[in-house]
Design an enzyme around this catalytic site. Structure first.
Site, PDB file in Angstrom:
ATOM      1  N   HIS A  23      -3.856  -4.485  -0.167  1.00 52.89           N
ATOM      2  CA  HIS A  23      -3.538  -5.159   0.873  1.00 52.89           C
ATOM      3  C   HIS A  23      -3.604  -6.897   0.770  1.00 52.89           C
ATOM      4  O   HIS A  23      -4.717  -7.247   0.802  1.00 52.89           O
ATOM      5  CB  HIS A  23      -4.563  -4.687   2.090  1.00 52.89           C
ATOM      6  CG  HIS A  23      -4.313  -3.319   2.444  1.00 52.89           C
ATOM      7  ND1 HIS A  23      -3.195  -2.995   3.387  1.00 52.89           N
ATOM      8  CD2 HIS A  23      -4.865  -2.049   2.118  1.00 52.89           C
ATOM      9  CE1 HIS A  23      -3.135  -1.532   3.587  1.00 52.89           C
ATOM     10  NE2 HIS A  23      -4.280  -1.213   2.813  1.00 52.89           N
ATOM     11  N   CYS A  34       0.815  -1.034   0.029  1.00 52.02           N
ATOM     12  CA  CYS A  34       0.030   0.190  -0.074  1.00 52.02           C
ATOM     13  C   CYS A  34       1.026   1.230  -0.019  1.00 52.02           C
ATOM     14  O   CYS A  34       1.788   1.505  -0.935  1.00 52.02           O
ATOM     15  CB  CYS A  34      -0.902   0.031   1.217  1.00 52.02           C
ATOM     16  SG  CYS A  34      -2.405   1.285   1.087  1.00 52.02           S
ATOM     17  N   GLU A  83      -2.946  -8.929   2.546  1.00 50.02           N
ATOM     18  CA  GLU A  83      -2.998  -9.800   3.575  1.00 50.02           C
ATOM     19  C   GLU A  83      -4.790  -9.714   4.026  1.00 50.02           C
ATOM     20  O   GLU A  83      -5.368 -10.535   4.920  1.00 50.02           O
ATOM     21  CB  GLU A  83      -2.799  -9.136   5.058  1.00 50.02           C
ATOM     22  CG  GLU A  83      -3.147  -7.748   5.516  1.00 50.02           C
ATOM     23  CD  GLU A  83      -2.568  -6.788   4.767  1.00 50.02           C
ATOM     24  OE1 GLU A  83      -2.731  -5.537   5.114  1.00 50.02           O
ATOM     25  OE2 GLU A  83      -1.881  -6.854   3.492  1.00 50.02           O
TER      26      GLU A  83
END
Length: 206
Positions: free
Chosen positions: A181, A80, A183
């Site tokens: 992102h 990011c 994750e």
């Protein structure tokens, strides 16, 4: 074999570390340059403003550690804002200099559409790449108001579309970046994070 997640007060540290642990990779959250040097790979996460992030990295003595790792061939992943910091400069709240590991500039989305770009968007691979091995294109999760204009188009290995082509993944040598992102991006995002960790831990040449 350990991934160092850089702690400079601005990033989703624990969500990234938990994702790596679920994938079976050992990681440490650290702001210690010595631990960064000893790691097999480095992740630079980031949320917030570009200028603030660079000031925090400078204040904690982390700019030199990140550059040493990257220029020494240690796999580095910016996530990011962390991806944006890898580039030369940004227009966010004034002109700010970045890490300048890759040439390019960070600019704000402009147009008659919703800003920030927030939500799930399709990730398109530009060409086969070791990072994509065993993975298929799909949706990943973005939250950003600024995006990278890379000076070298060949550094961009995946894009998304948000009223224009948007840089989504970059790579040159062992420097990687993901604007989304991973994750928080389900199976595809975790797969990409796993591939980066395997490249770092197994010494896979890209």
């Amino acid at each position: 074999m350990m991934i160092a997640i850089i702690d400079y007060g601005m990033g989703n540290l624990h969500s990234v570390s938990k994702a790596l642990e679920r994938l079976g990779h050992t990681c440490i959250i650290t702001s210690d340059p010595d631990e960064i040097e000893c790691a097999s790979g480095v992740i630079l996460p980031g949320v917030g403003a570009f200028g603030d992030a660079m000031r925090e990295l400078e204040a904690r003595g982390l700019v030199a550690a990140i550059k040493k790792a990257a220029l020494g061939g240690k796999p580095l992943l910016g996530i990011c804002l962390g991806m944006q910091l890898l580039f030369t400069s940004s227009d966010e709240h004034g002109l700010h200099q970045g890490l300048n590991l890759l040439p390019g500039h960070v600019v704000k989305f402009t147009g008659d559409y919703r800003i920030p770009h927030m939500g799930w968007n399709w990730l398109s691979f530009k060409f086969p790449h070791p990072l994509f091995r065993g993975l298929e294109e799909g949706h990943v999760y973005f939250v950003h108001s600024f995006h990278v204009k890379a000076a070298n188009p060949e550094d961009v290995i995946a894009t998304t579309d948000y009223h224009q082509p948007v840089t989504a993944i970059i790579n040159r040598n062992q420097i990687y970046g993901m604007q989304f992102h991973p994750e928080k991006s389900g199976k595809l995002g975790l797969g990409l994070l796993d591939r980066f960790a395997r490249i770092a831990n197994q010494g896979v040449h890209v």
